[in-house]
Motif scaffolding. Structure first.
Motif, short mmCIF file in Angstrom:
data_model
loop_
_atom_site.label_atom_id
_atom_site.label_comp_id
_atom_site.label_asym_id
_atom_site.label_seq_id
_atom_site.Cartn_x
_atom_site.Cartn_y
_atom_site.Cartn_z
N PRO A 93 0.82 -1.21 0.00
CA PRO A 93 0.00 0.00 0.00
C PRO A 93 0.86 1.27 0.00
N ASP A 94 0.33 2.30 -0.63
CA ASP A 94 1.09 3.53 -0.77
C ASP A 94 1.49 4.13 0.57
N GLU A 95 0.63 4.01 1.59
CA GLU A 95 0.95 4.59 2.89
C GLU A 95 2.23 3.98 3.48
N ILE A 96 2.39 2.69 3.30
CA ILE A 96 3.59 2.02 3.81
C ILE A 96 4.82 2.50 3.05
N LEU A 97 4.70 2.63 1.74
CA LEU A 97 5.83 3.11 0.95
C LEU A 97 6.22 4.52 1.36
N ILE A 98 5.24 5.37 1.59
CA ILE A 98 5.53 6.75 2.02
C ILE A 98 6.24 6.74 3.37
N ASP A 99 5.77 5.93 4.31
CA ASP A 99 6.44 5.83 5.62
C ASP A 99 7.88 5.37 5.46
N ARG A 100 8.10 4.41 4.58
CA ARG A 100 9.46 3.91 4.36
C ARG A 100 10.38 5.00 3.80
N ASP A 107 14.49 14.69 -1.63
CA ASP A 107 13.26 14.18 -2.26
C ASP A 107 12.58 13.09 -1.42
N ASP A 108 13.04 12.86 -0.22
CA ASP A 108 12.42 11.88 0.67
C ASP A 108 11.38 12.55 1.57
N THR A 109 10.46 13.25 0.94
CA THR A 109 9.36 13.87 1.68
C THR A 109 8.07 13.21 1.22
N ALA A 110 7.03 13.32 2.04
CA ALA A 110 5.74 12.73 1.69
C ALA A 110 5.21 13.34 0.39
N CYS A 147 7.13 11.99 -2.58
CA CYS A 147 6.86 10.57 -2.72
C CYS A 147 5.50 10.34 -3.37
N VAL A 148 4.51 11.14 -3.02
CA VAL A 148 3.18 11.02 -3.62
C VAL A 148 3.27 11.26 -5.13
N VAL A 149 4.08 12.23 -5.56
CA VAL A 149 4.26 12.51 -6.98
C VAL A 149 4.90 11.30 -7.67
N ARG A 150 5.92 10.72 -7.05
CA ARG A 150 6.58 9.54 -7.63
C ARG A 150 5.63 8.36 -7.71
N LEU A 151 4.82 8.17 -6.68
CA LEU A 151 3.86 7.06 -6.68
C LEU A 151 2.79 7.25 -7.75
N ASP A 209 3.95 -10.37 -1.47
CA ASP A 209 3.43 -9.42 -0.48
C ASP A 209 4.59 -8.89 0.36
N GLY A 210 5.02 -7.68 0.05
CA GLY A 210 6.17 -7.09 0.73
C GLY A 210 5.87 -6.49 2.09
N THR A 211 4.63 -6.62 2.56
CA THR A 211 4.30 -6.08 3.87
C THR A 211 4.57 -7.07 4.99
#
Length: 91
Positions: free
Chosen positions: A1-8, A42-45, A48-52, A74-76
């Motif tokens: 999920p995108d939220e997990i990627l953003i947190d990472r 570039d490691d900001t939320a 990251c949203v733009v990249r996603l 499943d990478g979670t």
């Protein structure tokens, strides 16, 4: 999920002396290293949203091209379980 990627991404830090990458939650730097660690610009939320968004826009074309050799993992889950699935897929 995108939220997990953003947190990472947002929690990622680099030690400029060694180049080692840490994560504030999952693999924090030791206290003697923490103060010198830096965050990529570039490691900001927001970025990251733009990249996603771009990732999701182009993913379909990539999956179509490689559909015969793609394996979904499943990478979670815990990293050793993910690693085992990847090894199995590559065997």
């Amino acid at each position: 999920p995108d939220e997990i990627l953003i947190d990472r991404v947002v929690g990622r830090r680099t030690d400029p002396e060694t180049g080692r990458i840490y994560h504030l939650t999952f693999d924090p730097p030791p206290p003697e290293v923490a103060e010198r660690c830096t965050q990529r610009s570039d490691d900001t939320a927001e970025k990251c949203v733009v990249r996603l968004k771009a990732f999701h826009e182009h993913l379909g074309a990539i999956l179509d091209k490689y559909k015969d050799i793609t394996v979904e993992v499943d990478g979670t889950r815990p990293k050793m379980e993910v690693f085992a699935d990847i090894q199995k897929a590559l065997a």
